[in-house]
Design a protein around this motif. Structure first.
Motif, mmCIF file in Angstrom:
data_model
loop_
_atom_site.group_PDB
_atom_site.id
_atom_site.type_symbol
_atom_site.label_atom_id
_atom_site.label_comp_id
_atom_site.label_asym_id
_atom_site.label_seq_id
_atom_site.Cartn_x
_atom_site.Cartn_y
_atom_site.Cartn_z
ATOM 1 N N LEU A 561 0.851 -1.181 0.000
ATOM 2 C CA LEU A 561 0.000 0.000 0.000
ATOM 3 C C LEU A 561 0.891 1.237 0.000
ATOM 4 O O LEU A 561 1.840 1.341 0.791
ATOM 5 C CB LEU A 561 -0.897 -0.001 1.239
ATOM 6 C CG LEU A 561 -1.919 1.134 1.363
ATOM 7 C CD1 LEU A 561 -2.963 1.040 0.263
ATOM 8 C CD2 LEU A 561 -2.595 1.094 2.740
ATOM 9 N N SER A 566 -2.979 4.001 -3.040
ATOM 10 C CA SER A 566 -3.042 3.044 -4.141
ATOM 11 C C SER A 566 -2.340 1.746 -3.756
ATOM 12 O O SER A 566 -1.597 1.693 -2.773
ATOM 13 C CB SER A 566 -2.398 3.634 -5.398
ATOM 14 O OG SER A 566 -1.020 3.907 -5.175
ATOM 15 N N ILE A 567 -2.564 0.691 -4.550
ATOM 16 C CA ILE A 567 -2.024 -0.633 -4.271
ATOM 17 C C ILE A 567 -1.114 -1.068 -5.416
ATOM 18 O O ILE A 567 -1.442 -0.872 -6.595
ATOM 19 C CB ILE A 567 -3.153 -1.671 -4.085
ATOM 20 C CG1 ILE A 567 -4.099 -1.243 -2.966
ATOM 21 C CG2 ILE A 567 -2.582 -3.054 -3.787
ATOM 22 C CD1 ILE A 567 -5.347 -2.104 -2.862
ATOM 23 N N TYR A 582 -7.678 3.264 -0.704
ATOM 24 C CA TYR A 582 -7.519 2.028 0.053
ATOM 25 C C TYR A 582 -6.715 2.285 1.324
ATOM 26 O O TYR A 582 -5.801 3.125 1.348
ATOM 27 C CB TYR A 582 -6.830 0.970 -0.807
ATOM 28 C CG TYR A 582 -7.633 0.629 -2.041
ATOM 29 C CD1 TYR A 582 -8.782 -0.140 -1.941
ATOM 30 C CD2 TYR A 582 -7.266 1.127 -3.280
ATOM 31 C CE1 TYR A 582 -9.544 -0.429 -3.061
ATOM 32 C CE2 TYR A 582 -8.016 0.839 -4.413
ATOM 33 C CZ TYR A 582 -9.162 0.065 -4.293
ATOM 34 O OH TYR A 582 -9.920 -0.212 -5.390
ATOM 35 N N ILE A 585 -4.742 -3.878 3.098
ATOM 36 C CA ILE A 585 -4.632 -4.905 2.070
ATOM 37 C C ILE A 585 -4.405 -6.258 2.719
ATOM 38 O O ILE A 585 -3.900 -6.352 3.836
ATOM 39 C CB ILE A 585 -3.491 -4.591 1.085
ATOM 40 C CG1 ILE A 585 -2.205 -4.241 1.849
ATOM 41 C CG2 ILE A 585 -3.877 -3.480 0.122
ATOM 42 C CD1 ILE A 585 -1.006 -3.973 0.973
ATOM 43 N N ALA A 594 -8.907 -5.660 -0.307
ATOM 44 C CA ALA A 594 -8.531 -4.308 0.078
ATOM 45 C C ALA A 594 -9.684 -3.646 0.802
ATOM 46 O O ALA A 594 -10.843 -3.760 0.391
ATOM 47 C CB ALA A 594 -8.135 -3.488 -1.145
ATOM 48 N N LYS A 596 -11.440 -0.228 1.870
ATOM 49 C CA LYS A 596 -11.494 1.142 1.383
ATOM 50 C C LYS A 596 -11.741 2.114 2.540
ATOM 51 O O LYS A 596 -12.145 1.712 3.643
ATOM 52 C CB LYS A 596 -12.583 1.280 0.319
ATOM 53 C CG LYS A 596 -12.399 0.317 -0.857
ATOM 54 C CD LYS A 596 -13.401 0.560 -1.973
ATOM 55 C CE LYS A 596 -13.058 1.795 -2.756
ATOM 56 N NZ LYS A 596 -13.905 1.948 -3.957
ATOM 57 N N SER A 597 -11.487 3.376 2.269
ATOM 58 C CA SER A 597 -11.633 4.388 3.308
ATOM 59 C C SER A 597 -13.073 4.534 3.788
ATOM 60 O O SER A 597 -13.319 5.037 4.879
ATOM 61 C CB SER A 597 -11.122 5.736 2.809
ATOM 62 O OG SER A 597 -11.815 6.138 1.636
#
Length: 826
Positions: A561, A566-567, A582, A585, A594, A596-597
């Motif tokens: 992360l 991003s991943i 994100y 993970i 993943a 998410k916020s």
């Protein structure tokens, strides 16, 4: 430094945005805990791990892995050491930045699972048959399709497609299904050919053991295949797959390494392993069903009694007495066996080895079938739904703070510091130590690790390479478990490794200060304070060669992360989704997750058993991925109230005159919704007078929704403590408190008091008067009866005031049923 560009930011708002993507931060005012997730995950062949968070303790920061369950308390001295090592820069950034999204979990959240290793989230319906194996479960639906869940070692829970199946059976590591055309399909471990059934379409029943299989043919003969096709007398070949000759068999059962068959004359034949006498059935010709466990056997007789034989160290071969049984099931493991029996009233009885509660069936009398596996049991209900108990179901309750998903087992850390384990347990990897001072957990291939509050490490499970034997010391802040190796992060930012080192995966590089670790199947990773990633170990698909960069803030065995949310993935891992929202993970067996916020979960990659299809919702706070299953902690609101329903047998009571017996009011409360799944309740009952003046409450401790009826007697108006006025409405109020979490629910119901008089004018006040009065109230017609004047208001005289009050009661002015005309009073 971890965020080298922080010097360039120059303002607080930007610093907050830099650290914000980490999410998972929340402050618990109740215990002044600060949580932060530092994500780490495993993959390659599926051992999955999770995050690290900052946990409570003495108003100081604590580092903890949450996906893998890693928690570490950092006391003042440790903070000083971390600062010296340069790691404190990271903590300061995380804490001062406010780190996004406050969460409301105080005691912890509930666990949600999907994929193979779980009890189905929603009760399955339209089921017709169930089967429990050595960690996995199968169910046949009314449309002829099969559903599988639980441990998926060798793919035994990955059921074949189609809707033409009529029977299923689950062995230790393989499964079988009978099709409507009389043929058999097998899947799972086939090391002895046990999952490769013979050709033909004349089979009518199937049974799966440890490494062997049996099938009953339409001509009454038995076919066997797998281990034990010949009697070699050595494990695993005991002749268990070599059935006796004959064409008069009507049922077959497969134990661990022994077999049983019921003949048409009601007798039983046994063969195979017999070191406990499990293959030597009793004599007689009055048997109607047989069941084979690990080392014991059961048989149901025509008179409804049960007989057991074989290994009996936990009483598994000593069934209860009685003649009201209609079905039996035998399960178990090397550790011990358990047994189940279905009674004629639809209830279930269990006995024997009960390490995970597998021999303690649920209450109820609506069951129609039972199945006994290794550490778990199943029951089919009359409505076609299924109930599971024992070691292979998701833990209940809302007090979990971390989850870790291993190859085929799971661990959950509770808010009290204890660990709950479930899933595959063949090496004891799902049986954590009985203690409550753990602050982090991690699940590997066949072993598990936990960090204790004193910063020492404990390991359990498979230890063939020493992977479950951690080094001594009390200076650890994180652990990671791979397939057969282990890692630990020390307070000085260095890494130590132990266990299998065939590819150098347990030999971390020297130099540098690390802030996070991740263990794959045969490789390892470390995140440095400068935001870069270092890999070592097997690198045949690039899994130990992470991407360049110094903007990474969390790692798993296959993904990282970045600070922008991003991943990035590398090696042979499936491509992660795009986006920059994100915050966590996880990497599993060819799939990724993943968080998410907004609290929702995204999955990608291999989707065996739906492991990459997370449930809907935006209330998740932690994720974990195993080989073929996934887990998440769901945020729950501690303040949720119980929903309860209060039922009253009547809406009125009769208060007798002096010297006569009092009537009773029976009220019952039922719990209609309990989001925290309390196991016990306390009930406080009150009779509330007008103006909310209450009589002394009655507190009933314990009990449950089934123990909910309590009776209140109304004392006469001339008795001490009696209800002083019959001319008003009264209220029954019940307050239910959930002992486990302190949630409450309140319900009320009104009723009225009627003074019982000589209704039929026979000069006595008795039951007949009460019956007539009751009829009067129900019909709304007084007939020719009159009500005798009584001292309604207890003032010592019978006068107009009493008549007025009584008249008002009977006419319904005070809330009771009205009548068409005033009640004539004499």
């Amino acid at each position: 430094m971890f965020f080298p560009y922080a010097y360039k930011i120059g303002n607080w708002a930007l610093l907050r945005r830099v650290c914000a993507p980490l999410r998972g931060f929340w402050l618990t005012s109740r215990v002044k805990r600060i949580y932060w997730y530092w994500f780490k995950e495993e993959l390659s062949e599926g051992v999955s791990f999770n995050n690290t968070r900052l946990l409570h303790g003495k108003a100081v920061v604590v580092l903890r892995r949450v996906e893998a369950g890693r928690e570490t308390e950092v006391d003042t001295d440790t903070q000083r050491r971390l600062k010296t090592a340069g790691v404190m820069v990271v903590l300061v950034c995380l804490l001062l930045s406010g780190l996004v999204l406050p969460l409301t979990i105080c005691s912890g959240g509930e666990i949600v699972g999907w994929g193979n290793q779980k009890t189905p989230n929603a009760p399955l319906t339209n089921l017709t048959q169930i089967a429990a194996g050595y960690g996995n479960s199968l169910a046949l639906k009314s449309d002829g399709s099969i559903v599988g869940w639980g441990s998926n070692v060798f793919g035994r829970s990955t059921v074949p497609p189609g809707t033409d199946y009529v029977a299923v059976t689950a062995g230790s590591q393989h499964s079988l299904a009978l099709k409507s055309d009389g043929s058999i399909v097998g899947w799972g471990n086939d090391s002895y050919g046990q999952a490769t059934p013979p050709w033909g379409n004349d089979f009518v029943a199937v049974a799966a053991g440890d490494g062997h299989s049996l099938a009953l043919k339409s001509d009454g003969t038995i076919a066997g295949w797998g281990a034990g096709t010949r009697d070699l007398g050595t494990s695993p070949h005991y002749g268990q797959a070599a059935p006796p000759d004959g064409n008069d068999f009507v049922a077959v059962a497969a134990g661990n390494q022994h077999s049983l068959a019921l003949k048409s004359d009601g007798s039983i034949v046994g063969w195979g392993r017999n070191d406990y006498g499990q293959a030597t059935p009793p004599g007689g010709t009055d048997y109607v069903a047989v069941a084979g466990g690990w080392y014991h056997s059961l048989a149901l007789k025509s008179d409804g009694t049960i007989v057991g034989w074989g290994r009996n160290d936990y009483g598994q071969a000593t069934p209860p007495v009685g003649e009201d049984y209609v079905a039996v099931a035998a399960g178990g493991t090397d550790a011990g066996g358990h047994s189940l029996a279905l009674k004629t009233d639809g209830s279930i009885v269990g006995w024997g080895y009960n390490s995970d509660g597998q021999a303690t069936p649920p209450d109820g009398n609506d069951f129609v079938a039972v199945a006994a596996g290794g550490w778990h049991s199943l029951a089919l209900k009359t409505d076609g739904s299924i109930v599971g108990w024992g070691g292979y179901k998701l833990p209940e309750g809302g007090d979990y703070v971390a989850v870790a998903a291993g190859r085929d087992h799971s661990l959950a850390l509770k808010s009290d510091g204890s660990i709950f384990g479930w899933g595959a347990n063949d090496s004891g990897q799902a049986t954590p130590p009985d203690d409550n001072d753990f602050i982090a957990v991690d699940a590997g291939g066949f072993h598990s690790l936990a960090l204790k509050s004193d910063d020492s490490i404990v390991g359990w499970g498979n230890n063939s390479d020493g992977q479950a034997t951690p080094p001594g010391g009390t200076d650890y802040v994180a652990v990671a478990a791979g397939l057969a190796h282990s890692l630990a992060l020390k307070t000085d930012g260095s890494i130590v490794g132990w266990g299998n080192n065939g590819y150098g995966q347990a030999t971390p590089p020297g130099g540098g200060v690390y802030v996070a670790i991740a263990a794959g199947s045969w490789h390892s990773l470390g995140l440095k304070t400068d935001g870069s990633i270092v890999g070592w170990g097997r690198d045949n698909s690039g899994q130990a060669t992470p991407p360049d960069g110094n903007d990474f803030i969390a790692i798993t065995s296959a993904y990282a992360l970045k600070s922008d949310g991003s991943i990035v993935g590398w090696g042979s891992s499936p491509t992660p989704p795009s986006g920059t929202d994100y915050v966590a993970i996880a990497a599993g067996g060819g799939h990724g997750l993943a968080l998410k916020s907004d609290g929702s979960i995204v999955g990608w990659g291999s989707n065996i058993a739906g492991k990459a299809t997370p449930p809907a919702g935006a209330d998740f706070v932690a994720i974990a991925a195993g080989r073929n299953h996934s887990l998440a902690i769901k945020e729950v609101d501690e303040a949720q109230a119980l929903s309860i329903d209060l039922d009253m047998d009547e809406t009125w009571m009769y208060q007798s005159v002096a010297g006569q017996s009092n009537s009773d009011l029976t009220a019952g409360v039922s719990i209609t919704d309990d989001p925290w799944s309390n196991s016990s309740y306390s009930y406080e009952w009150e009779i509330v007078l007008a103006g909310d003046v209450s009589l002394a409450p009655v507190t009933v401790a314990g009990g449950g929704a089934g123990d909910d009826y309590w009776t209140f007697a109304a004392r006469g108006c001339d008795e001490p403590g009696g209800l002083s006025d019959s001319g008003q409405t009264f209220t029954v109020r019940v307050t239910v408190t959930g002992d486990d979490y302190g949630n409450t629910g309140v319900a009320e119901a009104e009723f009225g008091i009627a003074l019982l008089g000589d209704t039929n004018n026979d000069s006595v006040v008795n039951v007949a008067d009460r019956s007539i009065t009751n009829a009067f109230w129900r019909t709304g017609s007084a007939g020719t009866y009159t009500l005798r004047d009584c001292d309604v208001n207890c003032d010592g005289v019978v006068n107009v005031a009493d008549r007025s009050i009584a008249n008002a009661i009977w006419r319904g002015i005070l809330g009771q049923n009205s009548v068409s005309s005033p009640c004539p009073l004499r």
